[in-house]
Design an enzyme around this catalytic site. Structure first.
Site, PDB file in Angstrom:
ATOM      1  N   GLY A  10     -17.818  52.296   1.103  1.00  0.00           N
ATOM      2  CA  GLY A  10     -19.180  51.759   1.181  1.00  0.00           C
ATOM      3  C   GLY A  10     -19.977  52.048  -0.071  1.00  0.00           C
ATOM      4  O   GLY A  10     -21.203  51.994  -0.071  1.00  0.00           O
ATOM      5  N   GLY A  13     -18.089  50.080  -5.717  1.00  0.00           N
ATOM      6  CA  GLY A  13     -16.963  49.155  -5.776  1.00  0.00           C
ATOM      7  C   GLY A  13     -16.787  48.392  -4.460  1.00  0.00           C
ATOM      8  O   GLY A  13     -16.479  47.194  -4.460  1.00  0.00           O
ATOM      9  N   GLN A 118      -5.510  55.660  -8.482  1.00  0.00           N
ATOM     10  CA  GLN A 118      -5.567  57.009  -9.070  1.00  0.00           C
ATOM     11  C   GLN A 118      -4.214  57.689  -8.851  1.00  0.00           C
ATOM     12  O   GLN A 118      -3.475  57.344  -7.946  1.00  0.00           O
ATOM     13  CB  GLN A 118      -6.683  57.872  -8.472  1.00  0.00           C
ATOM     14  CG  GLN A 118      -8.050  57.208  -8.438  1.00  0.00           C
ATOM     15  CD  GLN A 118      -8.829  57.371  -9.716  1.00  0.00           C
ATOM     16  OE1 GLN A 118      -8.286  57.356 -10.803  1.00  0.00           O
ATOM     17  NE2 GLN A 118     -10.142  57.482  -9.599  1.00  0.00           N
ATOM     18  N   MET A 208      -0.383  56.214 -16.393  1.00  0.00           N
ATOM     19  CA  MET A 208      -1.439  55.478 -17.097  1.00  0.00           C
ATOM     20  C   MET A 208      -2.818  55.677 -16.462  1.00  0.00           C
ATOM     21  O   MET A 208      -3.798  55.085 -16.919  1.00  0.00           O
ATOM     22  CB  MET A 208      -1.128  53.975 -17.038  1.00  0.00           C
ATOM     23  CG  MET A 208       0.050  53.522 -17.848  1.00  0.00           C
ATOM     24  SD  MET A 208      -0.353  53.490 -19.580  1.00  0.00           S
ATOM     25  CE  MET A 208      -1.532  52.137 -19.574  1.00  0.00           C
ATOM     26  N   HIS A 214     -10.933  62.192 -19.010  1.00  0.00           N
ATOM     27  CA  HIS A 214     -12.059  63.133 -18.934  1.00  0.00           C
ATOM     28  C   HIS A 214     -11.712  64.601 -19.208  1.00  0.00           C
ATOM     29  O   HIS A 214     -12.436  65.259 -19.959  1.00  0.00           O
ATOM     30  CB  HIS A 214     -12.752  63.002 -17.568  1.00  0.00           C
ATOM     31  CG  HIS A 214     -13.226  61.605 -17.287  1.00  0.00           C
ATOM     32  ND1 HIS A 214     -12.876  60.912 -16.156  1.00  0.00           N
ATOM     33  CD2 HIS A 214     -13.973  60.762 -18.030  1.00  0.00           C
ATOM     34  CE1 HIS A 214     -13.411  59.700 -16.201  1.00  0.00           C
ATOM     35  NE2 HIS A 214     -14.077  59.577 -17.321  1.00  0.00           N
ATOM     36  N   ARG A 326     -16.830  64.917 -10.690  1.00  0.00           N
ATOM     37  CA  ARG A 326     -15.520  64.291 -10.442  1.00  0.00           C
ATOM     38  C   ARG A 326     -14.577  64.313 -11.643  1.00  0.00           C
ATOM     39  O   ARG A 326     -13.375  64.168 -11.483  1.00  0.00           O
ATOM     40  CB  ARG A 326     -15.665  62.881  -9.872  1.00  0.00           C
ATOM     41  CG  ARG A 326     -16.369  61.897 -10.738  1.00  0.00           C
ATOM     42  CD  ARG A 326     -16.584  60.556  -9.982  1.00  0.00           C
ATOM     43  NE  ARG A 326     -17.475  59.696 -10.714  1.00  0.00           N
ATOM     44  CZ  ARG A 326     -17.111  58.901 -11.721  1.00  0.00           C
ATOM     45  NH1 ARG A 326     -15.848  58.857 -12.085  1.00  0.00           N
ATOM     46  NH2 ARG A 326     -17.993  58.169 -12.350  1.00  0.00           N
TER      47      ARG A 326
HETATM   48  P1  NAI Z   1     -18.753  55.606  -5.240  1.00  0.00           P
HETATM   49  O1  NAI Z   1     -19.173  56.852  -5.906  1.00  0.00           O
HETATM   50  O2  NAI Z   1     -19.771  54.522  -5.105  1.00  0.00           O
HETATM   51  O3  NAI Z   1     -18.176  55.979  -3.815  1.00  0.00           O
HETATM   52  C1  NAI Z   1     -19.030  56.479  -2.889  1.00  0.00           C
HETATM   53  C2  NAI Z   1     -18.478  56.110  -1.541  1.00  0.00           C
HETATM   54  O4  NAI Z   1     -17.320  56.881  -1.263  1.00  0.00           O
HETATM   55  C3  NAI Z   1     -19.458  56.387  -0.435  1.00  0.00           C
HETATM   56  O5  NAI Z   1     -20.337  55.309  -0.299  1.00  0.00           O
HETATM   57  C4  NAI Z   1     -18.515  56.570   0.716  1.00  0.00           C
HETATM   58  O6  NAI Z   1     -18.122  55.321   1.260  1.00  0.00           O
HETATM   59  C5  NAI Z   1     -17.301  57.228   0.085  1.00  0.00           C
HETATM   60  N1  NAI Z   1     -17.413  58.680   0.223  1.00  0.00           N
HETATM   61  C6  NAI Z   1     -18.147  59.508  -0.519  1.00  0.00           C
HETATM   62  N2  NAI Z   1     -18.025  60.776  -0.087  1.00  0.00           N
HETATM   63  C7  NAI Z   1     -17.186  60.744   0.956  1.00  0.00           C
HETATM   64  C8  NAI Z   1     -16.661  61.723   1.823  1.00  0.00           C
HETATM   65  N3  NAI Z   1     -16.977  63.013   1.703  1.00  0.00           N
HETATM   66  N4  NAI Z   1     -15.804  61.313   2.777  1.00  0.00           N
HETATM   67  C9  NAI Z   1     -15.461  60.017   2.902  1.00  0.00           C
HETATM   68  N5  NAI Z   1     -15.944  59.045   2.112  1.00  0.00           N
HETATM   69  C10 NAI Z   1     -16.794  59.402   1.165  1.00  0.00           C
HETATM   70  O7  NAI Z   1     -17.428  55.074  -5.920  1.00  0.00           O
HETATM   71  P2  NAI Z   1     -17.265  53.749  -6.785  1.00  0.00           P
HETATM   72  O8  NAI Z   1     -18.244  53.761  -7.897  1.00  0.00           O
HETATM   73  O9  NAI Z   1     -17.200  52.596  -5.879  1.00  0.00           O
HETATM   74  O10 NAI Z   1     -15.841  54.006  -7.415  1.00  0.00           O
HETATM   75  C11 NAI Z   1     -14.634  53.932  -6.664  1.00  0.00           C
HETATM   76  C12 NAI Z   1     -13.526  54.421  -7.559  1.00  0.00           C
HETATM   77  O11 NAI Z   1     -13.489  53.616  -8.738  1.00  0.00           O
HETATM   78  C13 NAI Z   1     -13.690  55.853  -8.048  1.00  0.00           C
HETATM   79  O12 NAI Z   1     -12.417  56.440  -8.098  1.00  0.00           O
HETATM   80  C14 NAI Z   1     -14.264  55.705  -9.438  1.00  0.00           C
HETATM   81  O13 NAI Z   1     -13.916  56.796 -10.254  1.00  0.00           O
HETATM   82  C15 NAI Z   1     -13.592  54.426  -9.902  1.00  0.00           C
HETATM   83  N6  NAI Z   1     -14.330  53.702 -10.926  1.00  0.00           N
HETATM   84  C16 NAI Z   1     -15.641  53.317 -10.727  1.00  0.00           C
HETATM   85  C17 NAI Z   1     -16.313  52.582 -11.677  1.00  0.00           C
HETATM   86  C18 NAI Z   1     -17.708  52.093 -11.447  1.00  0.00           C
HETATM   87  O14 NAI Z   1     -18.244  51.430 -12.335  1.00  0.00           O
HETATM   88  N7  NAI Z   1     -18.339  52.318 -10.320  1.00  0.00           N
HETATM   89  C19 NAI Z   1     -15.662  52.203 -12.940  1.00  0.00           C
HETATM   90  C20 NAI Z   1     -14.288  52.646 -13.046  1.00  0.00           C
HETATM   91  C21 NAI Z   1     -13.671  53.352 -12.070  1.00  0.00           C
END
Ligand code: NAI
Length: 399
Positions: A10, A13, A118, A208, A214, A326
């Site tokens: 949620g 992404g 990942q 990869m 980081h 992270r």
């Molecule tokens: P995000 O930080 O928005 O994810 C948060 C979501 O993860 C929450 O809304 C919830 O649904 C879930 N979450 C958080 N804590 C939790 C917990 N304790 N238990 C269960 N669920 C939990 O992540 P985002 O930005 O969507 O990124 C997803 C992946 O993509 C990550 O691995 C990130 O490193 C990677 N990524 C993100 C980019 C971006 O621009 N947002 C760019 C490149 C990679």
């Protein structure tokens, strides 16, 4: 009939992917989020409106899409009904919870996609799904296809410039007979960009994973830190110096060496797609990097990194580094430690990765590595292959 997609998560992404897919005529989307009351909050937002997705291209052009999932729930049984493709779009530490939630309801011939996977995604998925793993296909993309963010929870999200191309690998279970092609289907859902490129095997995509970027940058910056607070938050990527770039480059060399060794040890395995991080930057951020003369300059002049700073904590005396962000909490146990585990199985020495893991594990109050061996007491909490009983090259590739 429409193809039914489940998006798990949620966050940033998950908002973007679910809206993008829901906007397509031939897809319908269900969302499963297990996190707190996120499903309830999101569903409420959408009672009388769609999600707005703003797609901003590199040239500044902008397009808005409006669509919404047919279901947003915390109930995994409802979420799983009729789905053919499942995307996990959450940080790596949250994957296990979703694997456990979907397993009881998983039908044969389902495609499970880590977006991104990942490092260690496939090891963990196969372990939790048990016998069911052989009935489905497990795919992993090397990163999220875009930089993206939520502008208003549940209602408005933004995609900022898609990458040019993105690698994917997949493991087709021995008794899985997918009724649709993997790469084409995912390409269809993501749209024209990025171009999805198939990587020959899942170990290559593990080597990869972008979690390798980081930790060397952090270690290079803070390894000898005198403990004095800083008056400003330092730039993370655009502030890198020669030593940091050198550490990053050497980690990349160790990963390439691991791939080459596996290629020698296992017939039919090709690792030419495990490329150096400098070459990766030059390809993936082709239009955003202005100085491609060396890795350091490429990172310093990558406009995709404008304004990104080190994770810091503000104190009364100034800023101090946050070692529980992270870049360490995820990128060590679900990143570098996994890669180290693969290198150890391949029999490749990784002195630079070892040094970085040894430093980072202290910050995390964990023990993964002892000397150059992945034999610390906390290895079992990581996604290293050793955590799932995989110890030999044959076992790594026995899918
Ligand atoms: P995000 O930080 O928005 O994810 C948060 C979501 O993860 C929450 O809304 C919830 O649904 C879930 N979450 C958080 N804590 C939790 C917990 N304790 N238990 C269960 N669920 C939990 O992540 P985002 O930005 O969507 O990124 C997803 C992946 O993509 C990550 O691995 C990130 O490193 C990677 N990524 C993100 C980019 C971006 O621009 N947002 C760019 C490149 C990679």
């Amino acid at each position: 009939s429409k193809r039914r997609i489940l998006v798990c998560g949620g966050g940033n992404g998950a908002h973007c992917l679910s809206t993008l897919a829901a906007s397509q005529k031939n897809s319908e989307v269900q969302v499963l989020t297990l996190f707190q009351d996120e499903a309830e909050r999101w569903a409420k937002q959408l009672e009388d409106s769609d999600v707005k997705l703003t797609i901003t291209d590199l040239d500044g052009s902008q397009q808005d899409l409006f669509a919404k999932p047919i279901l947003i729930t915390k109930d995994s049984e409802k979420a799983m009904s009729g789905v053919q493709i499942i995307f996990l779009v959450v940080p790596a530490f949250a994957h296990a919870g979703y694997f456990m939630a979907i397993e009881p309801h998983l039908q044969p011939n389902t495609l499970i996609v880590g977006l991104p996977g990942q490092a260690g995604f496939e090891f963990q998925c196969r372990s939790i799904l048990g016998d069911k793993a052989s009935t489905c296909t497990i795919a992993s993309l090397e990163s999220l296809p875009w930089a993206c963010r939520i502008l208003e929870f549940g209602r408005h999200a933004q995609i900022l410039g898609a990458k040019e191309s993105l690698g994917i690998s997949y493991i087709k279970g021995k008794s899985c007979d997918l009724p649709f092609p993997v790469v084409e289907s995912i390409q269809d859902i993501l749209g024209k960009k990025p171009k999805i490129e198939e990587i020959q095997n899942y170990i290559a995509i593990n080597l990869m994973a972008k979690s390798m970027v980081h930790p060397p940058i952090l270690y290079g910056k803070w390894g000898d830190w005198d403990g004095k607070p800083l008056q400003k938050e330092p730039l993370f990527y655009q502030g890198i110096d020669e030593r940091q770039a050198d550490l990053l480059s050497k980690v990349s060399d160790e990963l390439i060496a691991t791939g080459k060794k596996l290629e020698q040890l296992k017939e039919g395995i090709y690792m030419s797609q495990v490329i150096h991080i400098f070459d990766w930057y030059k390809t993936y951020y082709k239009d955003q990097i202005t100085d491609k003369s060396c890795l350091m300059m490429a990172m310093r002049t990558n406009s995709a990194y404008d304004g990104l700073v080190h994770p810091m904590i503000k104190t009364e005396e100034g800023y101090i580094p946050n070692f529980n962000y992270r870049y360490t909490t995820e990128d060590i146990p679900y990143g570098l430690v996994v890669m180290k585990g693969i290198a150890e199985i391949a029999g490749v020495d990784t002195p630079v990765m070892d040094e970085i893991i040894a430093w980072a594990q202290q910050k995390l109050d964990k023990e993964y590595i002892v000397g150059s061996k992945l034999s610390g007491k906390d290895v079992g909490t990581t996604r290293a292959p050793q955590s799932y009983g995989l110890k030999t090259v044959d076992e790594l590739f026995d899918t």
